[in-house]
Enzyme design. Sequence first.
Site, PDB file in Angstrom:
ATOM      1  N   ARG A  47       0.206  -5.395  15.069  1.00 34.62           N
ATOM      2  CA  ARG A  47      -0.313  -6.729  14.751  1.00 34.62           C
ATOM      3  C   ARG A  47       0.637  -7.803  15.306  1.00 34.62           C
ATOM      4  NH1 ARG A  47      -4.403 -10.184  13.786  1.00 34.62           N
ATOM      5  NH2 ARG A  47      -3.857 -11.785  12.274  1.00 34.62           N
ATOM      6  N   GLN A  53      11.775 -10.495   9.959  1.00 35.34           N
ATOM      7  CA  GLN A  53      12.580  -9.702   9.022  1.00 35.34           C
ATOM      8  C   GLN A  53      11.998  -9.630   7.609  1.00 35.34           C
ATOM      9  OE1 GLN A  53      16.599 -11.114   9.474  1.00 35.34           O
ATOM     10  NE2 GLN A  53      16.911  -9.880  11.304  1.00 35.34           N
ATOM     11  N   GLU A  55       2.674  18.132 -16.097  1.00 37.53           N
ATOM     12  CA  GLU A  55       1.747  17.198 -15.436  1.00 37.53           C
ATOM     13  C   GLU A  55       2.488  15.960 -14.930  1.00 37.53           C
ATOM     14  OE1 GLU A  55      -2.514  15.974 -16.712  1.00 37.53           O
ATOM     15  OE2 GLU A  55      -1.233  14.334 -17.403  1.00 37.53           O
TER      16      GLU A  55
END
Length: 373
Positions: free
Chosen positions: A262, A273, A236
């Site tokens: 945007r 940056q 799992e």
Amino acid sequence: MSGPDPDAILYESPIHDQGRKLGGELAAAFGAADHVFFREAARFEPLAPVLSGAVGDPDATMDALVGLGEGCPNGGMLLSLGAHAFAVAGAVAKFAPDGMRATFLPRLASGSLIGAFAATEAKAGSDVMAMETRYGETRNGYVLNGEKAWITNATQADVFVVFATKDVRLHSRGISAFLVERATAGVTAAAAQVQGSPGNASLGTVTLKDVHIGREALIGRLNAGAQVFRHAIVQERILLSAFLVGSIRRALRRSIEHAQTRQQFGAPIASHQYVSGRIVDIYRRYATTRLLLQYGIGRLDLGSATEADASLVKLQCSEAAVESNLDAFRIHGAKGFETAGSEGLLDALSSVTYSGTSDLQKVIIAAALGLQP
Ligand SMILES: Cc1cc2nc3c(=O)[nH]c(=O)nc-3n(C[C@H](O)[C@H](O)[C@H](O)COP(=O)(O)OP(=O)(O)OC[C@H]3O[C@@H](n4cnc5c(N)ncnc54)[C@H](O)[C@@H]3O)c2cc1C
């Protein structure tokens, strides 16, 4: 050239692409994982091996699971699928007696039965082997009494892999695993109230009150349930991590798209940056967790994955998913509060707890390094 470009930095294989599309469709069609969801997921052929408790072709399995994880923004539903396949089917495939395996495994694999893995309790979380749910021996089999807490699929499952102790003082040496059908007298489940997408995993408590089961319900050997638990949890932890790698990839793609469109200060925010650096960090985490995952699934396939391997994969992937979804959330500004952004973050946060906390993974790795007794 048609189809994905294998030289592209964000290359996705055809199986990944199919998994991603399926993940999106499942998330759009279902709020929580129910029987129809499981049957739909089971139609995706590359999932057949894991739904039967196996690994299958390691590359195909990895691509299918990472793709699903990327496409499905509902981590609760993926957790449902993972607990069912990686833990429950995994335990039944490896340890069930022939009759039980023949009866239940095909139905788990097709999604006609939903499974839950019931180990932890209110007072036994990280220290799961301190569980107080007891089994007693009867003339025809066993009787179970106790309450399991925080169980994925509790309210949906048809069958539970239940862990119980003969005597709490024996800790891991007293634990046995049983397959218990929901219809058995004395089994009840109640939903837990959980916020956001992790709540879609049908989490809840499972109460067992004088639950009588036959000898054939035993999974593995009597008092060797810790072995069943370990096998299931190793599988799992590694395979659930694939969904987290997919979630990092989704955070990366969403962040790139948003940063390129945007505009602030007269330019796309990608040109700042601090923003592009965050995106490179997400990419770095995606690329490195994917490599680690490939290692983990490869070891699972060879049958040589250790608890420390699984803990390393799970620790790295869940922590990277938190950091990456937090980065994506920041990059989206106020838009990060829209559902997709905040749910990715909540899902990632739940991953540092389910299937063992990050601290517990460190405890296991430290022990393997000889740092603890
Ligand atoms: C979404 C979700 C799904 C889940 N699904 C299942 C399921 O299907 N089946 C199941 O059996 N359980 C399930 N769980 C339970 C999960 O396995 C436990 O929540 C987890 O193991 C932690 O146990 P706890 O919540 O009791 O925390 P605790 O054990 O009380 O831990 C609390 C804090 O103490 C820290 N801590 C505890 N012990 C140590 C230690 N030795 N060293 C360092 N730090 C330590 C932990 O890291 C944590 O920060 C699920 C939980 C969640 C949130």
